[in-house]
Enzyme design. Sequence first.
Site, PDB file in Angstrom:
ATOM      1  N   SER A 252       6.144  39.962  32.412  1.00  0.00           N
ATOM      2  CA  SER A 252       4.834  40.453  32.018  1.00  0.00           C
ATOM      3  C   SER A 252       4.776  41.978  32.094  1.00  0.00           C
ATOM      4  O   SER A 252       5.500  42.597  32.858  1.00  0.00           O
ATOM      5  CB  SER A 252       3.793  39.838  32.954  1.00  0.00           C
ATOM      6  OG  SER A 252       2.585  40.525  32.843  1.00  0.00           O
ATOM      7  N   LYS A 253       3.884  42.557  31.315  1.00  0.00           N
ATOM      8  CA  LYS A 253       3.734  44.016  31.349  1.00  0.00           C
ATOM      9  C   LYS A 253       2.695  44.448  32.370  1.00  0.00           C
ATOM     10  O   LYS A 253       2.303  45.597  32.425  1.00  0.00           O
ATOM     11  CB  LYS A 253       3.355  44.530  29.959  1.00  0.00           C
ATOM     12  CG  LYS A 253       4.482  44.271  28.958  1.00  0.00           C
ATOM     13  CD  LYS A 253       4.673  45.406  27.994  1.00  0.00           C
ATOM     14  CE  LYS A 253       6.071  45.353  27.417  1.00  0.00           C
ATOM     15  NZ  LYS A 253       6.163  45.654  26.027  1.00  0.00           N
ATOM     16  N   ARG A 254       2.222  43.504  33.140  1.00  0.00           N
ATOM     17  CA  ARG A 254       1.299  43.870  34.224  1.00  0.00           C
ATOM     18  C   ARG A 254       1.731  43.196  35.520  1.00  0.00           C
ATOM     19  O   ARG A 254       2.630  42.361  35.513  1.00  0.00           O
ATOM     20  CB  ARG A 254      -0.147  43.540  33.855  1.00  0.00           C
ATOM     21  CG  ARG A 254      -0.312  42.174  33.234  1.00  0.00           C
ATOM     22  CD  ARG A 254      -1.654  41.980  32.606  1.00  0.00           C
ATOM     23  NE  ARG A 254      -1.597  42.267  31.179  1.00  0.00           N
ATOM     24  CZ  ARG A 254      -2.628  42.648  30.461  1.00  0.00           C
ATOM     25  NH1 ARG A 254      -3.800  42.791  30.996  1.00  0.00           N
ATOM     26  NH2 ARG A 254      -2.506  42.877  29.172  1.00  0.00           N
TER      27      ARG A 254
END
Length: 502
Positions: A252-254
């Site tokens: 994930s990018k978070r």
Amino acid sequence: MADTPAPARVRFAPSPTGFLHLGGLRTALFDWLFAHHTGGQFILRIEDTDQKRYNPESLQDLMRGLRWLGLEWDEGPDIGGPYAPYIQSERKEAYGKYADWLVENGHAYRCYTTAEELEELRARNLPYDRRHRTLTPEQRAAFEAEGRPSVVRFAAPLTGTTTVHDVIRGDITVENTSVVDPVLLKSDGLPTYHLAVVVDDHLMEITHILRGEEWIPSAPLHKMLFDAFGWPAPEFVHLPVILDPSGKGKMSKRRTVVDGKEFSPFVSDYVTGGYLPDAMFNFLANMGWSFDGDQEIFTRAEAIARFDVKDISPKATALPFSKLDWLNGMYIRQMAPSELHQALVPYLAPALGMSEGDLAHDRRLAELTPLIQERIKLLTDAAPMVDWAFLPAEAITYPDPAQLIGKKLSAAESLDVLAAGAEIVADIEPFEVAALEAAFRSRAEAMAIKVGSFLAPVRVAITGRPVSPPLFESMHVLGREESLARIDNARQALHDYAATLA
Ligand code: GLU
């Protein structure tokens, strides 16, 4: 004689739209390793053609993250180089010139389709229909006279196929008609990524393009553009994606929580989280490439000597984060104590309310560092193990005085132990670790108390905690006066507590 590889020119080409991720850092690391392996150059190029997604903090974060890992670039926006500038928004003229060249040579054309017309196509789920590819000069002149804005579109070949050779994946072949005349130059005169990346990779003499596999679908278009310009294309190496710790999807990018544990993709979180650049380097180098099945820990020089892009695996893997913590502990143990002392300073200074300058020369920290070196995995683990040494005696308050009672001892016996301890600390000569240890051991024996039970009340008295670095060393860090003051305070606290038990 072993093959000497030709010096490679590789670029890390991030878009400054967000903060540096582990995936981006791994790409940069492979770029760096390959440049060093071949005696070539590692280039940092900023691809900021998408002005809408531009994030002004991103560039600093990117550069900070790369430098933290030790990935210095040979050419880049801040240091310049023979192919400067290295920021695409500063190279606007070049792209315009090359777009014009493509138009003049029949590989591209001006398209005047309006936003409404494109929206109509989109609403009907249709791709662009190449409607302005074959405008007559008169039709074009009429649109120009109207003052209609235009873009430049690539005139992709309408027959045949294009093959991209990927070093680790082999040939990737597409029908040319699958590439539907993408926009190369926007109506504001700025290039799209596709034009800018091809022009820059050529002008900067890039030999190998290492980038994430999400760019595979764009590679045939890039190859077509190199062909249209009559330029040789660099080698393509599409790196495997990194999977979530669960192994289920792309990382994930978070920040995400997997099995109750938080994982962050952001490099800056690992910097503040107490990880060492050497451990992260070792960890990421083994993500998609493998140093060797049976050597877990290797130096940068060893990795450089072995690294070759052709040995990268195209298979996606999940980051084994527990391995990162283990590696970090190993690297901490390998450090010289003075080096670890300095590495701890930025983490401890805020926790102890001291300046970094003072802490860098602090005798107590110099003595404590080797004592905790074996016990910490992260640099952030140190603060709760050493903070007691930096507090004044009155700040050690013994909120749970029962901790001052040794195992199998009564409160009264523990008070006797503390009294004996105070006596030893007051009189011992010299005030040294070995002398303290000998005196405490023989007094325990004389009082017929097990050494462990004897030392427990003293440990809590000195550090305020039942678990601490080795006791005699801890006393030595504090010195005689401070140790005595703490034991006296502890005697008072236990005395008051014992009264409540009676
Ligand atoms: N600017 C692209 C990115 O941010 C780089 C793609 C490439 O390396 O060609 O991912």
